[in-house]
Design an enzyme around this catalytic site. Structure first.
Site, short mmCIF file in Angstrom:
data_model
loop_
_atom_site.label_atom_id
_atom_site.label_comp_id
_atom_site.label_asym_id
_atom_site.label_seq_id
_atom_site.Cartn_x
_atom_site.Cartn_y
_atom_site.Cartn_z
N ASN A 298 26.83 38.63 37.65
CA ASN A 298 27.92 39.36 36.57
C ASN A 298 28.16 40.73 37.14
OD1 ASN A 298 26.16 37.23 35.75
ND2 ASN A 298 27.56 37.00 34.10
N HIS B 149 35.53 37.75 35.39
CA HIS B 149 34.99 38.70 36.19
C HIS B 149 35.76 39.34 37.16
CE1 HIS B 149 30.69 36.82 35.16
NE2 HIS B 149 31.32 37.60 34.05
N TYR C 206 28.30 29.02 38.54
CA TYR C 206 29.31 29.68 39.32
C TYR C 206 29.00 30.09 40.77
CZ TYR C 206 28.02 32.94 35.50
OH TYR C 206 27.38 33.69 34.51
N MET D 294 49.36 30.41 19.36
CA MET D 294 49.70 29.22 19.92
C MET D 294 48.81 27.93 19.30
SD MET D 294 50.07 27.79 24.02
CE MET D 294 50.22 26.25 24.17
N HIS E 222 55.27 28.76 29.75
CA HIS E 222 56.16 29.83 29.56
C HIS E 222 56.27 30.71 30.59
CE1 HIS E 222 53.17 32.18 28.18
NE2 HIS E 222 52.66 31.47 27.11
C1 LIG Z 1 34.71 37.63 27.48
C2 LIG Z 1 33.91 38.53 28.60
C3 LIG Z 1 32.72 38.46 28.91
C4 LIG Z 1 31.99 39.01 30.08
N1 LIG Z 1 30.69 38.78 30.33
C5 LIG Z 1 30.21 39.70 31.26
C6 LIG Z 1 28.67 39.60 31.21
O1 LIG Z 1 27.89 38.91 30.57
N2 LIG Z 1 28.18 40.50 32.24
C7 LIG Z 1 28.83 41.19 33.18
O2 LIG Z 1 28.36 42.06 34.11
N3 LIG Z 1 30.18 41.22 33.12
C8 LIG Z 1 31.08 40.31 31.99
N4 LIG Z 1 32.21 40.41 31.67
C9 LIG Z 1 32.99 41.47 32.83
C10 LIG Z 1 32.84 43.04 32.43
O3 LIG Z 1 32.99 43.05 31.09
C11 LIG Z 1 33.94 43.80 33.09
O4 LIG Z 1 33.94 43.55 34.61
C12 LIG Z 1 33.95 45.20 33.04
O5 LIG Z 1 34.02 45.52 31.49
C13 LIG Z 1 35.07 45.77 33.79
O6 LIG Z 1 35.08 47.16 33.32
P1 LIG Z 1 36.39 48.00 33.71
O7 LIG Z 1 36.02 49.45 33.18
O8 LIG Z 1 36.87 47.61 35.02
O9 LIG Z 1 37.59 47.54 32.61
P2 LIG Z 1 37.53 47.30 31.01
O10 LIG Z 1 36.12 47.09 30.75
O11 LIG Z 1 38.72 46.10 31.03
O12 LIG Z 1 38.10 48.46 30.09
C14 LIG Z 1 39.46 48.81 30.58
C15 LIG Z 1 39.77 49.95 29.48
O13 LIG Z 1 40.96 50.56 29.56
C16 LIG Z 1 41.79 50.33 28.33
N5 LIG Z 1 43.01 50.38 28.55
C17 LIG Z 1 43.64 49.44 29.51
N6 LIG Z 1 44.92 49.76 29.62
C18 LIG Z 1 45.22 50.98 29.11
C19 LIG Z 1 46.29 51.84 29.00
N7 LIG Z 1 47.42 51.44 29.53
N8 LIG Z 1 46.21 52.72 28.37
C20 LIG Z 1 45.06 53.40 27.62
N9 LIG Z 1 43.93 52.70 27.82
C21 LIG Z 1 43.92 51.18 28.41
C22 LIG Z 1 41.28 49.11 27.45
O14 LIG Z 1 41.69 48.94 26.17
C23 LIG Z 1 39.58 49.14 27.86
O15 LIG Z 1 38.86 49.80 27.12
C24 LIG Z 1 32.82 39.85 30.71
C25 LIG Z 1 34.29 40.15 30.56
C26 LIG Z 1 34.78 39.60 29.46
C27 LIG Z 1 35.96 39.80 29.12
#
Ligand SMILES: Cc1cc2nc3c(=O)[nH]c(=O)nc-3n(C[C@H](O)[C@H](O)[C@H](O)COP(=O)(O)OP(=O)(O)OC[C@H]3O[C@@H](n4cnc5c(N)ncnc54)[C@H](O)[C@@H]3O)c2cc1C
Ligand SMILES: *[C@@H]1O[C@H](CO)[C@@H](O)[C@H](O)[C@H]1NC(C)=O
Ligand SMILES: *[C@@H]1O[C@H](CO)[C@@H](O)[C@H](O)[C@H]1NC(C)=O
Ligand SMILES: *[C@@H]1O[C@H](CO)[C@@H](O)[C@H](O)[C@H]1NC(C)=O
Ligand SMILES: *[C@@H]1O[C@H](CO)[C@@H](O)[C@H](O)[C@H]1NC(C)=O
Ligand SMILES: *[C@@H]1O[C@H](CO)[C@@H](O)[C@H](O)[C@H]1NC(C)=O
Ligand SMILES: *[C@@H]1O[C@H](CO)[C@@H](O)[C@H](O)[C@H]1NC(C)=O
Ligand SMILES: *[C@@H]1O[C@H](CO)[C@@H](O)[C@H](O)[C@H]1NC(C)=O
Ligand SMILES: *[C@@H]1O[C@H](CO)[C@@H](O)[C@H](O)[C@H]1NC(C)=O
Ligand SMILES: *[C@@H]1O[C@H](CO)[C@@H](O)[C@H](O)[C@H]1NC(C)=O
Ligand SMILES: *[C@@H]1O[C@H](CO)[C@@H](O)[C@H](O)[C@H]1NC(C)=O
Length: 769
Positions: free
Chosen positions: A746, A703, A623, A80, A177
């Site tokens: 976080n 988060h 935050y 975009m 959209h």
């Molecule tokens: C840019 C960014 C910065 C951040 N900074 C911080 C920080 O500094 N400190 C902190 O504590 N937290 C931070 N966070 C938040 C933290 O990373 C998340 O809370 C955490 O990663 C969540 O973990 P999760 O296991 O729930 O899911 P995720 O980490 O989202 O992992 C999910 C996984 O499942 C896979 N997946 C999804 N759907 C499917 C499917 N249908 N089939 C197969 N695989 C699939 C994905 O590819 C991914 O690997 C940040 C997040 C982002 C995006």
């Protein structure tokens, strides 16, 4: 931390596998042969044809849309921002169209340069509208982007079911959209020797090789099928939740399959996305802490999930491979009943201890024990010291979160990103009972009423129709993240009826839904939270803004690069955050809310009327965390893109009051620090005006928690105290979705402790494999 706005939500990406790839078709109306797709959700056809000359600067395109399409857009570079955009809609019997440009995820505005000509086969009838156009001076655009007639590319489409504001005006404004998607295109396939005839309105003589006659594009290929291997536990998603669950269950002797839709991240896992200067050391973007900020400025950002409107990592490690790695051991209150947890979770300390043993935190990630680029921390310490704050080592005092500051803590080890990928994943991988498959997308769990029998994947080598079965008494654990897990639940017929109906409206996913009598109504996606965050940007003469991190990937400061390569020390051993602080606030409604601050050199954006020195900027992000009352909702479009149906930021007025109070407190004694200047907001704006004008979606902190909440009742929670989905026998969730309300810091530290505890509870629960 970090925010991204909506609309296509993306920057260009290369090397990604697409759901759809353009194929030749003949428009039976005008006889032209286009290369293109018909998106299966809305039935809109997008086509392009190029002259047979590799130096051509023009093409003919078409959009054939059902009248339900109120406007349709195409981005000719797949992004975009910084891309040639076209929008079109019907107005009476005419088609109105214009080229547009966007510098951010906001309303795209007029873009001059291209010449658009409507060709005569365009039409509006009772069922469709069709826009056939010539686009001249359209193969390159400002900023260096373009279409290479000899190469490949990516187009993005955008679809809206809401009409534009003024259909007669080609430059009309319109709302965001309703949905978007992408397709890959091989431009030589779109070259046609009859191009000049098409411009005259006649189809010429079809080249004998191009005899395709239908507009159908995506054919379901039934690939090789293997006899499927059953597992005790199938875990979907290799983020922190899934990795920790997989490690603990395989450690207990269970036969575990971990499925991940993305590919490798760090070098240790086979990742190869190295910066030019780190190639000799075999270190990827995900290994080097100091490359964190470059995740947000790299045009080749293939690691973000392209079907979620917010930043989410789609690679091994999930968010922990792309996050700021700010890592806080949880406070006791993070697992309290007041914060929504079942009583049985209150004793988190044994699990937090297990986590600390595997993955200790550090607030001095450089291997020489020194701290680097600390000027912003030093300035803010002066501010806070005058506000009654005291200096602590944050993770030595997890419960102490009022009027405290300390150095930022991370889960880096030996100067490199570590997290669960360098620790838990490595021990799991060494076990014969553990199998890891990447590039496998799970669409749904396959179930017989309340009993899950397997998962459906897009990989037919894993089983007939891609279905991987469970052993008797086997279990499925969803760890696909706060957006990914709800999407799988909806596609499995679990969630609010409107979301399952959205799946039903999707031709592919709808066909695999269980019968309506088997739908399980649970509040999936409802009551989610994310920290609302506001950036204050300052300057101070002591600051080294590090070129705002702009050069770290391609042109780092030589001495810093050398120091890191030699000894994993120096600036590159740390991410951008330098200092964190917390303060508690009582609210009018009786809830205590916590404000967190994160201090870093540089700034995401500056908006000021003041003259300032860009080499001296730094940011305090403020935050609101634990105690916030605002909630939103996560859901999907019928194109299965995940999004926020209701934004979760500052919907509660007391939240807003407290956040404003916290901002005022931070800014209160700026004048007591010589030469400290707040430049954004500048003096033309009050903090109240600044917050009111803040684009809500840029308050996002990524988060997200609570989209499949843990709780004691199916009326307000999705999983029970064992993390088992209510009204199922053997489906579990272990990821940020289960967290009922935001923790104080976080979230990923708290999440990893929760994953340890969930794995223990699942193993202890009778009836399993
Ligand atoms: C840019 C960014 C910065 C951040 N900074 C911080 C920080 O500094 N400190 C902190 O504590 N937290 C931070 N966070 C938040 C933290 O990373 C998340 O809370 C955490 O990663 C969540 O973990 P999760 O296991 O729930 O899911 P995720 O980490 O989202 O992992 C999910 C996984 O499942 C896979 N997946 C999804 N759907 C499917 C499917 N249908 N089939 C197969 N695989 C699939 C994905 O590819 C991914 O690997 C940040 C997040 C982002 C995006
Ligand atoms: C266009 O480029 C392709 C690949 O680079 C080449 O094979 C072809 O001969 C070129 N065509 C013309 C007309 O130059
Ligand atoms: C072509 O478009 C560019 C903008 O993309 C513009 O700068 C240039 O002037 C245009 N050239 C012509 C010949 O119109
Ligand atoms: C309207 O136009 C479209 C596109 O050319 C065509 O597919 C459709 O059959 C037409 N509908 C009617 C009612 O003529
Ligand atoms: C797990 O591995 C151990 C050896 O490491 C083996 O004895 C056991 O049978 C395996 N369990 C399953 C379920 O495969
Ligand atoms: C990079 O390092 C990893 C281990 O960290 C190793 O497995 C891999 O083979 C190395 N790759 C190259 C190209 O050296
Ligand atoms: C805070 O305390 C730590 C540990 O005692 C110390 O190293 C640091 O210098 C202190 N910071 C300030 C600003 O006083
Ligand atoms: C399955 O989906 C993943 C993620 O989109 C993709 O990388 C992979 O190529 C797909 N596999 C198949 C066989 O299509
Ligand atoms: C920049 O600040 C001005 C007021 O100083 C405000 O009117 C404008 O909306 C701001 N722009 C953005 C993009 O926030
Ligand atoms: C801007 O800041 C840098 C770094 O402090 C300094 O070297 C430079 O002289 C400053 N420029 C001006 C114009 O003050
Ligand atoms: C503040 O800036 C002025 C000039 O802009 C300079 O003379 C003075 O030394 C600075 N004070 C500090 C504490 O840096």
């Amino acid at each position: 931390m970090k925010s991204k706005r909506l609309l296509f939500s993306l920057l260009p990406f290369v090397g990604t596998a697409f759901a759809q790839v353009a194929a030749p078709y003949t428009d039976s109306g005008n006889g032209f042969v286009f290369d293109g797709i018909t998106d299966p959700t809305y039935g809109v056809t997008y086509g392009i044809v190029l002259p047979q000359a590799n130096t051509s600067t023009e093409f003919i395109g078409e959009i054939v849309a059902p009248i339900a399409a109120k406007w349709v857009g195409v981005a000719f570079g797949g992004a975009m921002i910084g891309d040639l955009l076209l929008v079109a809609w019907p107005n009476g019997n005419d088609i109105v169209a214009s080229t547009r440009w966007a510098t951010d995820y906001i309303q795209p505005t007029e873009y001059d340069g291209p010449t658009l000509t409507t060709l005569p086969s365009s039409l509006v009838n009772s069922t469709h509208w069709k826009y056939v156009y010539r686009c001249q001076n359209c193969t390159s655009w400002q900023g260096g982007g373009g279409i290479d007639p000899t190469g490949t590319g990516v187009f993005a489409w955008a679809y809206s079911s809401v009409g534009v504001d003024d259909p007669s005006d080609p430059e009309s404004t319109f709302q965001e959209h309703t949905d978007f998607g992408f397709f890959g295109i091989n431009f030589p396939d779109a070259q046609n020797s009859n191009y000049q005839n098409y411009l005259q309105g006649n189809p010429g003589t079809p080249p004998s090789s191009t005899t395709t006659t239908t507009t159908s594009t995506s054919t379901t290929t039934t690939g090789p099928t293997a006899s499927a291997t059953p597992y005790d536990y199938i875990i979907v998603g290799a983020g922190p939740g899934g990795i920790i669950a997989a490690d603990r269950l395989s450690e207990a002797g269970k036969k575990v399959l971990l499925l991940e839709r993305g590919g490798p991240s760090t070098a240790e896992t086979g990742g190869t996305y190295d910066a030019p200067w780190t190639q000799s050391a075999n270190l990827t973007k995900f290994d080097v802490p100091g490359l964190f900020e470059s995740l947000f400025t790299d045009p080749n950002d293939w690691w973000w999930c392209k079907d979620i409107t917010f930043f989410a990592g789609c690679l091994l490690g999930g968010g922990t491979s792309v996050n700021g790695a700010l890592y806080w051991y949880p406070a006791d209150s993070d697992f309290s009943t007041e914060n929504g947890w079942p009583q049985s979770w209150a004793n988190h300390q044994p699990y937090t201890s297990k986590l600390q043993q595997r993955l200790p935190s550090t607030d001095h990630p450089s291997t020489d024990g020194k701290r680097y680029l600390e000027e912003s921390a030093n300035v803010v310490v002066q501010l806070l010291s005058k506000q009654g704050y005291s200096n602590i080592t944050i993770n030595d005092n997890p419960n102490s979160k009022d009027h405290v500051y300390g150095y930022s803590a991370f889960d880096f080890i030996n100067g490199e990103r570590a997290g669960p990928v360098a620790t838990y994943f490595q021990t799991a991988k060494a076990r014969p009972n553990f199998t890891y498959k990447d590039y496998v997308l799970v669409s749904q769990v396959v179930r017989n009423g309340a009993t899950i029998t397997g998962v459906r994947t897009n990989d037919t080598s894993l089983g007939p129709n891609g279905i991987v079965p469970l052993n008797p008494n086997g279990r499925v654990i969803l760890s696909a993240g706060s957006f990914g897990t709800p999407r799988i639940l909806f596609q499995s017929g679990i969630g609010p009826t409107d979301m399952i109906q959205a799946v039903q409206a999707n031709p592919t996913a709808g066909a695999n839904l269980p019968a309506q009598s088997d739908w399980i109504n649970l509040p999936v996606g409802q009551g989610v939270s994310d920290n609302p965050s506001i950036n204050l940007v300052f300057t101070h003469p002591s600051i080294d803004a590090y070129e705002n991190w702009a050069d770290v990937w391609s042109d780092p400061r030589p001495a810093d690069a050398q120091q890191y390569l030699t000894s994993r020390s120096g600036v590159f051993a740390g991410a951008s955050p330098k200092l964190n602080f917390w303060r508690a606030y009582g609210g009018n409604d009786g809830f205590t809310r916590y404000a967190q601050g994160t201090v870093r050199p540089g700034a995401a954006s500056v908006n000021t009327s003041l003259p300032y020195n860009a080499s001296q900027i730094f940011t305090i992000t403020v935050y609101l965390s634990q105690g916030i009352q605002s909630r939103g909702r996560v859901g999907i479009t019928s194109g299965l893109n995940a999004q926020a149906i209701t934004n979760p930021w500052l919907t509660d007025t007391d939240d807003k009051t407290v956040l404003l109070q916290a901002l005022h407190d931070v800014a209160d004694n700026i004048k007591s620090i010589p030469n400290l200047t707040l430049i954004t907001p500048d003096p033309t704006m009050t903090l109240e005006q600044y917050v009111d004008a803040y684009d809500p979606s840029t308050m996002c902190s990524n988060h997200w928690v609570g989209s499949a909440k843990i709780g004691t009742s199916a009326s307000n929670a999705v999983v029970d105290q064992n993390a088992k989905v209510f009204n199922t026998n053997n489906l579990f969730v272990v990821d940020a979705s289960i967290i009922p309300a935001l923790p104080i810091g976080n979230p990923h530290g708290q999440l990893m402790s929760a994953a340890e505890q969930a794995a223990a509870k699942i193993l202890a629960l009778a009836g399993g494999p």
